[in-house]
Design a protein around this motif. Structure first.
Motif, mmCIF file in Angstrom:
data_model
loop_
_atom_site.group_PDB
_atom_site.id
_atom_site.type_symbol
_atom_site.label_atom_id
_atom_site.label_comp_id
_atom_site.label_asym_id
_atom_site.label_seq_id
_atom_site.Cartn_x
_atom_site.Cartn_y
_atom_site.Cartn_z
ATOM 1 N N GLN A 69 0.856 -1.351 0.109
ATOM 2 C CA GLN A 69 -0.036 0.032 0.077
ATOM 3 C C GLN A 69 0.901 1.274 -0.049
ATOM 4 O O GLN A 69 0.629 2.198 -0.681
ATOM 5 N N LYS A 102 2.342 2.039 -3.422
ATOM 6 C CA LYS A 102 1.499 2.656 -4.387
ATOM 7 C C LYS A 102 1.655 4.083 -4.677
ATOM 8 O O LYS A 102 1.158 4.712 -5.622
ATOM 9 N N TYR A 104 -4.529 5.454 0.347
ATOM 10 C CA TYR A 104 -4.395 3.861 0.027
ATOM 11 C C TYR A 104 -4.481 3.396 1.493
ATOM 12 O O TYR A 104 -5.096 2.320 1.631
ATOM 13 N N VAL A 121 -9.064 -3.746 3.030
ATOM 14 C CA VAL A 121 -8.424 -4.598 2.030
ATOM 15 C C VAL A 121 -9.305 -6.003 2.309
ATOM 16 O O VAL A 121 -9.289 -6.577 3.182
#
Length: 398
Positions: free
Chosen positions: A219, A222, A247, A252
């Motif tokens: 994460q 990114k 993010y 998730v």
């Protein structure tokens, strides 16, 4: 106007679910749910094992989709079933109910279809009715139909009588995503007899702290794109912090191995669908206290849910736990942008505050601290913004 005719007040209903209506109107998504063996078989078993709760009873199926739960109720001997579906899938459900291959479930035998009166006999079964709706459309109720497909939102539709049982699959990621549970309890308040049965009967959110450095680093990586200072001549770096916030605010969705948990303790929050209100579902808090069992960086929390079917004959549980067979709900991991280092014997305390939003989901405000210290971190998760991190249970690291 009776309670059966009165639609739900606008302040007591979730936002317009039209986006999900488009999604659930597609057969491919219905197939995905039907092929979830844990989901479908657990519902079937919960109904079949408690046939005494369904035999000869009037049943309401909320958010019926293809009508599979209505057919299960009919298999258990239900006298009448009202399958309420807001999306265009109602037409597909009607096609199944009208199929000759399903006639034995969806329709009565010809000799049983001519009975009338407040107590209607179907073979050896006597159906009681109460508070018939004044809706003229129900005066033309097909006497040969056992399953009646009703297109519309359960907050708006009318049905001609109170029901003995409400069945539904109103479950989203982390139990509450999509806010379908509010429709489930709205149906209870409008249509269920005082001594009626809700199936499922209860739902429980469960939480454990986890260490997952690989996911956390994925994460974080990114957002690296937004550190660029010369992207076609443009400096993007002013947005790097915002990208990190975005993010790490994602939920998730995917399987995780039980071995990444750092405490044997579990926090939980249970809803009793027989009594909880829409307000109870919209805003609630999950307090926690976890005794840490291993030296680890605490990167966030692993979450899942269990649902309970409390029939009079058998109690059945549908679990999405990481230690149980996988489902299409997977589990959810909620990451902390600022993780905590913890040692065995230390205690993590804090809470998760769930606040319903207008995106048919929740904002989750997490506060976690190490007891006896001034170490604390906070995180906001947008449950409607999901990052899918799919691994099958067999692919999980050991």
């Amino acid at each position: 106007m009776s309670a059966l005719d009165q639609p739900v007040d606008s302040e007591e209903r979730p936002p317009d679910p039209s986006a999900f209506g488009v999604y659930y109107a597609r057969l491919q998504h219905q197939q995905n749910m039907l092929q979830d063996v844990v989901r479908t078989e657990t519902y079937r078993r919960a109904i079949a094992a408690n046939a005494n709760d369904f035999r000869g009873k009037v049943v309401l199926d909320v958010g019926a989709g293809t009508g599979i739960l209505s057919f299960f109720a009919a298999q258990a001997g239900a006298g009448r079933v009202y399958a309420v579906e807001a999306s265009a899938m109602a037409e597909r459900a009607a096609a199944l109910a009208g199929s000759p291959g399903n006639a034995k479930l969806a329709r009565y035998a010809p000799e049983d279809a001519s009975s009338n009166g407040p107590a209607k006999k179907r073979g050896s079964v006597v159906l009681s009715t109460s508070k018939l709706s004044a809706d003229a459309a129900w005066d033309a109720l097909d006497p040969a139909a056992r399953i009646h497909i009703v297109k519309g939102k359960v907050e708006d539709v009318t049905i001609p009588e109170h029901v003995d049982v409400i069945v539904s699959e109103p479950l989203g990621f982390l139990l509450v995503h999509e806010r379908m549970l509010e429709a489930f309890v709205a149906a209870r308040d409008r249509f269920l007899r005082p001594d009626g049965l809700m199936m499922p009967s209860r739902g429980t959110i469960l939480v454990q702290p986890i260490t997952d450095g690989q996911l956390w680093q994925e994460q974080e990586a990114k957002a690296t794109f937004w550190r660029a200072t010369d992207f076609y001549g443009v400096d993007l770096s002013a947005l790097h912090e915002a990208a990190l916030d975005e993010y790490f605010s994602q939920a998730v969705v995917g399987y995780f191995p039980p071995e990444i948990t750092v405490s044997d303790d579990k926090a939980s929050h249970e809803f009793d669908f027989g009594v909880c209100s829409a307000a109870d579902l919209r805003n609630f808090t999950v307090p926690f206290r976890f005794a840490v069992t291993k030296t680890a960086i605490v990167h966030g929390f692993g979450c899942w849910f269990d649902t309970h079917f409390d029939g009079t004959t058998e109690r059945v549980v549908l679990s999405t736990s990481p230690s149980r067979p996988g489902t299409h709900w997977y589990q959810s991991r909620l990451l902390l942008r600022t993780p905590l280092a913890a040692n065995p014997g230390q205690v993590l305390t804090g809470s998760m505050v769930f606040e319903a939003n207008d995106r048919l989901s929740y904002d989750i405000h997490i506060t976690v601290r190490i007891e006896g210290t001034d170490v604390e971190t906070k995180q906001c998760i947008r449950l409607d913004d999901q990052m899918y991190h799919y691994l099958s249970p067999s692919q999980l690291p050991t």
